[in-house]
Design an enzyme around this catalytic site. Sequence first.
Site, PDB file in Angstrom:
ATOM      1  N   HIS A 168       0.841  -0.919   0.022  1.00  0.00           N
ATOM      2  CA  HIS A 168      -0.115  -0.275   0.154  1.00  0.00           C
ATOM      3  C   HIS A 168       0.742   1.446   0.220  1.00  0.00           C
ATOM      4  CE1 HIS A 168      -3.474   2.123   1.067  1.00  0.00           C
ATOM      5  NE2 HIS A 168      -2.633   2.870   1.354  1.00  0.00           N
ATOM      6  N   HIS A 199       2.054   5.360  -1.415  1.00  0.00           N
ATOM      7  CA  HIS A 199       1.558   6.821  -2.826  1.00  0.00           C
ATOM      8  C   HIS A 199       2.863   7.371  -2.872  1.00  0.00           C
ATOM      9  CE1 HIS A 199      -3.017   6.342  -1.302  1.00  0.00           C
ATOM     10  NE2 HIS A 199      -2.519   6.114  -0.009  1.00  0.00           N
ATOM     11  N   LYS A 255      -8.725  -0.447  -6.370  1.00  0.00           N
ATOM     12  CA  LYS A 255      -8.924   0.191  -4.771  1.00  0.00           C
ATOM     13  C   LYS A 255      -9.942   1.210  -4.794  1.00  0.00           C
ATOM     14  CE  LYS A 255      -7.760   2.100  -0.657  1.00  0.00           C
ATOM     15  NZ  LYS A 255      -6.126   3.416  -0.682  1.00  0.00           N
ATOM     16  N   HIS A 309      -4.648  -0.756   5.312  1.00  0.00           N
ATOM     17  CA  HIS A 309      -4.151   0.188   6.342  1.00  0.00           C
ATOM     18  C   HIS A 309      -5.022  -0.221   7.794  1.00  0.00           C
ATOM     19  CE1 HIS A 309      -7.039   2.689   4.955  1.00  0.00           C
ATOM     20  NE2 HIS A 309      -6.240   3.484   4.069  1.00  0.00           N
ATOM     21  N   ASP A 347       1.340   2.622   3.521  1.00  0.00           N
ATOM     22  CA  ASP A 347       1.024   3.813   3.297  1.00  0.00           C
ATOM     23  C   ASP A 347       1.409   5.159   3.628  1.00  0.00           C
ATOM     24  OD1 ASP A 347      -1.983   4.894   2.760  1.00  0.00           O
ATOM     25  OD2 ASP A 347      -2.315   5.303   5.148  1.00  0.00           O
TER      26      ASP A 347
HETATM   27 ZN   LIG Z   1      -3.547   5.182   1.419  1.00  0.00          ZN
END
Ligand SMILES: [Zn+2]
Length: 336
Positions: free
Chosen positions: A10, A12, A93, A166, A238
């Site tokens: 996960h 970004h 997602k 998460h 995350d």
């Molecule tokens: Zn995220």
Amino acid sequence: MQLTAPLDMHLHLRDGEMLTNIAKTSAQTFSGAIVMPNLVPPVSTKEEVVAYKTRIVDAIGDEKFTPYMTLFFKPNYDKAFLTSVRDEITAIKLYPAGITTNSEGGVSGFDVEELRPTLEAMSDLNIPLCVHGETNGFVMDREAEFVSIYERLATAFPKLKIIMEHITTKESVEALDQFENLYATITIHHLLITLDDVAGGMLKPHLFCKPIAKRPEDRSALLNVALQAHPKVMFGSDSAPHPQHAKEACGCAAGVFTAPIALQLLAELFENNNASIEKLEAFVSGNAQNIYGVNPINKIVTLEKKPFTVPSNYNGVVPMYADEEIAYSIKDVVTP
Ligand SMILES: [Zn+2]
């Protein structure tokens, strides 16, 4: 200590200048990562996925790293479209509308019949559904309230792999063992901090994220499944970079930037809890390989127990534990 083929399930990576500035912080130490699609506008066509992947590959330069691409869930994706895009993506997602950074175009009702055509097609095509599971309720209760939606989806689509992203609560941990098709990612920060670390003293904007860190008993439940490398949990950082001015602001953006220190912190955490290196490897790679059926690049990361002072920023992004000392350093990374 050696870790083989670490995976971040996960991540970004953002876009534009931020992508260029931070992509290597993941690519240097991880074999691959599930890349989240919440750009502006969100990644929701085949052309956008392919173009975004190209920009990521450009940003990581010579590093050996696989971006596992995702689409931003839309309830109007039909089977023909999903079939055409299947080879370009690893997952889809789903964001509830407006719940986190750039999620305005997400799903607002969770009516099973409304979602059925898309989720059945995903199930048939074996495309996992990654979910940001929070309602729009009280901030501390949002994830626990969402568990009933996970249950509804897991029951209605028993062959669909559903990843609770998460997770931060004991309720989500309990749901894991109740439904065969529920899985989860866990971040390093939610294994280390509680709400007390964020807001118990002076406010710590660099620890502010969604879902917000919870209570000690929640963290214990997360630690319990992570340290034993429960086969349904995977590491997903995350890691979510924002420019320093967006974090140190009146109106602090949500997200903790951990990519460059995630493996060092995991090594320290597992050691402090007497969990074996085998468990750490399962948590940070093996479980994800089994759940997603991916076959990552053979990257070997050697960590050593040597204090590392976390930089105050990485190209303008302040990491977790900036300027503080952590116990492990990366010694070297080889891709044989
Ligand atoms: Zn995220």
